[in-house]
Design a protein around this motif. Structure first.
Motif: not given
Length: 290
Positions: A181-185, A220-230
């Motif tokens: 899918f990633l290779a196509a889009f 003592k710290l949590i988070g979230a990550t916005g990232h590109y998909v590979t």
């Protein structure tokens, strides 16, 4: 309304005089530069540049700017992309059952914070169909499992082509996109086209149930990550991250509740940076011009 601008992103081999070369190209065509950011990575031998200038008074018509920039990039041995600030690219949002990131993106789009259109919402569950329709998007329910994944992703690609989608946002989609899918889009280059939100401060706690594992470790710290998909799970180039403090009094449910806020913020910021063309990828990492 703010006057429309053109944005040139360029990645090329580093060499003396590149700032003068690129800014001179804009100025030579009568452009008034409003933003210019550059980065020279000595270790990689690469030069990254983002230049934004006013379209009013520019010597080239809009349709001629990209071909001219392509010729410039070819001469410099690099990659380039030209976009315009008044464009609102068509975006597809992939969702599952959780709605907090989905609703946040749609709200920010409606208020004008995110310059995009959402003509298509894709989901492996029917739950969020009414929300998509309320915002004027086509809702495509495409069930997916290991047995039908190839057929489901073929349908995804058909829908993306039908709507001319430029960017896919995985807003808690909770499914792994296949390399096919990633290779196509999204063929690999400096300008990626799929953004995911992961519910941990990557690279910590990759994979499933990161809040449970974070609670077990007593972080003592949590988070979230916005990232590109590979192709590599949860290892794509990081665009934006958000964190929140937690304590020994918090249970897993508290981490999940607090985590939803960090997910919304990190994803919205990642999408906005991408839409504003402030992100470039090189050597598996990002340069973010803010």
């Amino acid at each position: 309304m703010t006057a429309a601008t053109a944005i040139l992103q360029m990645i090329c081999p580093d060499q003396p005089g590149l700032v003068r070369e690129l800014s001179g190209w804009v100025a030579g065509n009568g452009g008034n530069i409003v933003h210019a950011d550059h980065h020279s990575d000595q270790g990689a031998g690469l030069f990254l540049s983002r230049i934004e200038w006013q379209l009013e008074g520019f010597g080239l018509p809009r349709e001629a700017i990209a071909p001219a920039a392509a010729s410039l990039a070819e001469r410099l041995g690099g990659e380039q992309r030209v976009t315009f600030s008044d464009q609102r690219p068509p975006v597809a949002i992939f969702v599952s059952k959780q709605d907090h990131c989905f609703l946040d993106l749609l709200w920010r789009m409606r208020t004008g914070e995110l310059p995009m259109r959402v003509p298509l919402v894709v989901s492996n569950h029917p739950d969020l169909g009414s929300i998509a329709e309320e915002f004027g998007a086509q809702f495509a329910h495409v069930p997916i499992n290991n047995a039908n994944r190839q057929e489901a992703e073929a349908r995804h690609l058909e829908l993306l082509k039908e709507h001319g989608i430029e960017l896919v946002i995985l807003a808690k989609y909770m499914q792994v996109l296949t390399p096919a899918f990633l290779a196509a889009f999204d063929p690999p280059d400096a300008f990626h086209r799929v953004i995911n939100i992961h519910h941990s401060f990557l690279p910590a706690f990759m994979g499933a149930q990161p809040y449970h594992r974070a609670w077990e470790r007593g972080v003592k710290l949590i988070g979230a990550t916005g990232h590109y998909v590979t192709d590599e799970l949860d290892a794509g180039p990081i665009i934006a991250q958000s964190t929140v403090n937690v304590s020994h009094r918090d249970e897993v449910e508290d981490l999940i509740r607090k985590g939803r806020d960090t997910e919304r913020l990190a994803l919205a910021r990642a999408v906005r940076l991408h839409l504003k063309r402030q992100v470039m990828v090189y050597r598996g990492r990002t340069a973010v011009f803010e």
